[in-house]
Design an enzyme around this catalytic site. Structure first.
Site, short mmCIF file in Angstrom:
data_model
loop_
_atom_site.label_atom_id
_atom_site.label_comp_id
_atom_site.label_asym_id
_atom_site.label_seq_id
_atom_site.Cartn_x
_atom_site.Cartn_y
_atom_site.Cartn_z
N ARG A 72 3.87 -0.99 3.85
CA ARG A 72 5.21 -1.16 4.40
C ARG A 72 5.94 0.17 4.55
O ARG A 72 6.84 0.30 5.37
CB ARG A 72 6.01 -2.17 3.56
CG ARG A 72 5.47 -3.60 3.76
CD ARG A 72 6.24 -4.63 2.99
NE ARG A 72 5.99 -4.57 1.58
CZ ARG A 72 5.11 -5.34 0.92
NH1 ARG A 72 4.40 -6.25 1.58
NH2 ARG A 72 4.94 -5.21 -0.38
N GLU A 121 0.68 -4.51 -13.33
CA GLU A 121 0.92 -5.40 -14.47
C GLU A 121 -0.42 -5.71 -15.15
O GLU A 121 -0.55 -5.65 -16.36
CB GLU A 121 1.60 -6.67 -13.97
CG GLU A 121 2.21 -7.49 -15.08
CD GLU A 121 2.86 -8.77 -14.55
OE1 GLU A 121 3.41 -9.51 -15.37
OE2 GLU A 121 2.82 -8.99 -13.33
#
Lengths: 207, 182
Positions: free
Chosen positions: A72, A109
């Site tokens: 992006r 994570e």
């Protein structure tokens, strides 16, 4: 540092940008309220405002490199680079860039990921801007900063459209200034109650 | 229709900025690398200008860019002509409801996705990518747009590999390119 704290308080463009962002609950996994900038890209005025704000900020800062984080960051970086006369350097996931690269890994994570940059794309002493759509923990941006510093570029600032609460009140990331346009969008009240009672449909959420 | 104005000095300069990386991503492939074009602000600007000059009066309301290098060329074109930008992505990247189009690779298949609602019926669309080879990806992109009711006006790429005849896979739609590579 949010744009509204740095000269753009009350700027109607920021509101237009914020409203053009769509929240998609539970993507990519339960519990995440995903900030979707594709609806911003569908709004030519809001998209232009986004680029204009960044260009106004950076065009006199003598920046010769805009580095955009895949994927992006590729949508916001090039228009900024073109407008300020800088080169655009894509920072990519592993094995996408042909030829010689340097690599920086960062924590997710669960697990790690890596960002790569072409050797020779950036010269020592160049002044660089790093762009991504959103900053959350700052892990990806930190890896981007390390890549540019390894080739002895000077990272002038990191810029993102959206900054998650983790960065509120922070002016710097890894010692580098951070500039963010808007906070995350919340799901509208009407949609939130639908989400809670399980009646939210896909088609409710498209602006 | 290929690049017009073959003598345009901008095209000659653009061509010199495209690098070739042998044996990437696998042996035998001479990879056309546009990252060096992006390192040359004049070449990058000229690339975008050439596309914008062609499309600004063609009533295009959607520029669809193919992940990921189409994301580099599509948005500047979209911004300059006042069109929306629609990213066409690999599976599971776009949040929310999508439509999906499969296409063939040399070995196996891949998929391109587009958001439901991004494009309205009747819109005029331009498809952008850095390079056209076999035309499989561009064809999948066109299918997505047409399934949403848009009319694909043209496909635009920086580079064409004409030996792979991708131009013939575009369902009769025109292809505009800046540079040929053999």
């Amino acid at each position: 540092m949010f744009a509204s704290e740095n000269g753009l308080k009350g700027d109607p463009r920021l509101e237009a940008i914020s409203e053009a962002i769509r929240v998609v609950p539970h993507f990519p996994k339960p519990g995440i309220m995903f900030q979707d900038i594709t609806t911003l890209l569908l709004n030519p005025k809001a998209f232009k405002h986004t680029i204009d704000i960044f260009v106004d900020r950076y065009r006199l800062m003598d920046i010769s490199v805009v580095a955009g984080v895949e994927a992006r960051g590729f949508m916001f970086g090039p228009p900024i680079a073109l407008a300020i006369g800088a080169k655009f350097v894509p920072l990519r996931k592993p094995r996408k860039l042909p030829g010689e690269v340097i690599s920086e890994c960062y924590e997710l994570e669960y697990g790690t990921d890596c960002l790569e940059m072409h050797i020779g794309a950036v010269e020592p002493g160049e002044r660089a801007l790093i762009i991504d759509d959103l900053v959350a923990t700052g892990g990806t941006l930190s890896a981007a900063i390390r890549l540019l510093e390894r080739v002895e570029a000077e990272v002038v600032e990191c810029a993102c459209v959206i900054g998650l609460p983790e960065v509120k009140g922070k002016f710097k990331l890894c010692g580098k200034p951070l500039y963010v346009l808007v906070e995350p969008r919340q799901l509208e009240d009407g949609l939130r109650s639908k989400l809670e009672n399980g009646s939210l449909r896909e088609t409710d959420r498209f602006i | 229709m290929s690049a017009c104005n073959g003598d345009d000095p901008r095209l000659r300069h653009i061509k010199t900025t495209i690098g070739v990386v042998p044996n990437f991503p696998k042996p035998g492939i001479m990879f056309q690398d546009i990252t060096t074009l992006l390192l040359d602000p004049k070449a990058f600007k000229d690339t975008i200008d050439l596309f914008v000059e062609r499309y600004k009066s063609k009533n295009i309301s959607v520029v669809a860019g193919i992940e990921a290098r189409g994301f580099i060329f599509g948005p500047p074109i979209a911004l300059a002509i006042g069109a929306k930008f629609v990213p066409l992505r690999k599976p599971r990247k776009l949040p929310g409801q999508v439509i999906s189009e499969e296409y063939e690779l040399e070995y196996g298949r891949d998929c391109l996705e587009m958001h439901v609602g991004a494009v309205k019926p009747g819109e005029h669309a331009l498809v952008v990518d850095d390079l056209v080879a076999t035309g499989g990806t561009l064809c999948a992109a066109m299918n997505l747009l047409e399934r949403a009711g848009a009319e694909v006006v043209e496909c635009a790429c920086v580079i064409e590999l004409p030996d792979l005849k991708g131009r013939e896979r575009l369902k009769g739609k025109p292809l505009y390119i800046l540079v040929e590579a053999h």
